[in-house]
Design an enzyme around this catalytic site. Sequence first.
Site, short mmCIF file in Angstrom:
data_model
loop_
_atom_site.label_atom_id
_atom_site.label_comp_id
_atom_site.label_asym_id
_atom_site.label_seq_id
_atom_site.Cartn_x
_atom_site.Cartn_y
_atom_site.Cartn_z
N SER A 85 0.83 -1.19 0.00
CA SER A 85 0.00 0.00 0.00
C SER A 85 0.88 1.26 0.00
O SER A 85 1.62 1.49 -0.95
CB SER A 85 -0.96 -0.05 1.19
OG SER A 85 -1.98 0.92 1.06
N ASN A 137 -0.42 -4.41 -3.50
CA ASN A 137 -1.63 -3.62 -3.27
C ASN A 137 -1.32 -2.13 -3.31
O ASN A 137 -1.75 -1.36 -2.44
CB ASN A 137 -2.27 -4.00 -1.93
CG ASN A 137 -2.68 -5.45 -1.88
OD1 ASN A 137 -1.85 -6.30 -1.54
ND2 ASN A 137 -3.92 -5.75 -2.22
N HIS A 173 -7.49 -5.99 0.15
CA HIS A 173 -6.30 -5.15 0.29
C HIS A 173 -5.20 -5.77 1.14
O HIS A 173 -4.02 -5.61 0.83
CB HIS A 173 -6.71 -3.80 0.88
CG HIS A 173 -5.65 -2.75 0.79
ND1 HIS A 173 -5.18 -2.26 -0.42
CD2 HIS A 173 -4.95 -2.09 1.74
CE1 HIS A 173 -4.26 -1.34 -0.20
NE2 HIS A 173 -4.09 -1.22 1.10
#
Length: 278
Positions: free
Chosen positions: A108, A132, A253
């Site tokens: 992320s 992700n 996620h």
Amino acid sequence: MDTIAQSKANVPEAEGLPRKITAGGTAYHEVGIGEPLVLIHGVGMRLEAWLPQIAAFSGSHRVIAVDMPGHGESRSLPAGSRLEAFVDWFGGFLDEMALDAANVAGHSMGALVAGGAAATFGERIRRVAYLNGVYRRDAEAKAAVLARAAAIPVTGVDKEGPLLRWFGDDAQSATARELTRNWLGLVDPQGYATAYAAFAGGDETYADRWPQVRVPALFLTGSDDPNSTPQMAEQMAAATPRGWVRIVEGHRHMVNLTAPEIVNELLAEWLSCGEDAR
């Protein structure tokens, strides 16, 4: 007992894995010997978010999981710091650890930092794994993430919204969901706000640089991730000379926690890929 629960049970102290702190104020956990593998978590998390990967790769690699600035026990960056400042922080951490070459995996926001490092630090990054991670959000997604960033100074850390976006309702995700809820509850609000603002504005910062990244580059996400979408992963892989995409079906996620065995297999494939001739 699943991999995450098993890893959690092996944590020696209730508050998490033991850490060392560099002179620059970055906290990290290091275990194993061999080729370095540096792990960077996402916004609101802490280095324990890599528990399954630490357990899986510490037998073959020198695994270094790091607390991002303002998270865990790491010193914050100044309010208003952009993604470039987080990439600079990471370069400083590599210097402090005397790492001239390392494999770097980010999740992320950590993926944005890892991608920026691959675009900036040349031969210091041997391989990059982008888990992700976002890329050129569309107008609707950009407006939503900017609105969430703007709300943080007023409303504080949102512990429920991320859980709804990051996880399904399946029983398989229950342990990872509760771990994530706990980590969100521990994060420093100011550190979170600074990192989230950099994350919200960072999806295009290094987007044009993928054609110049010539090391093995894995782009991995969940098929059901609504924000770090498979399409984003496919676009980045197509733009990167040695890039490839892997999609974990049925996951969202926090795929490294909800599908650790699959993700570890894909990371092992990435780590076994020969480096590009320089």
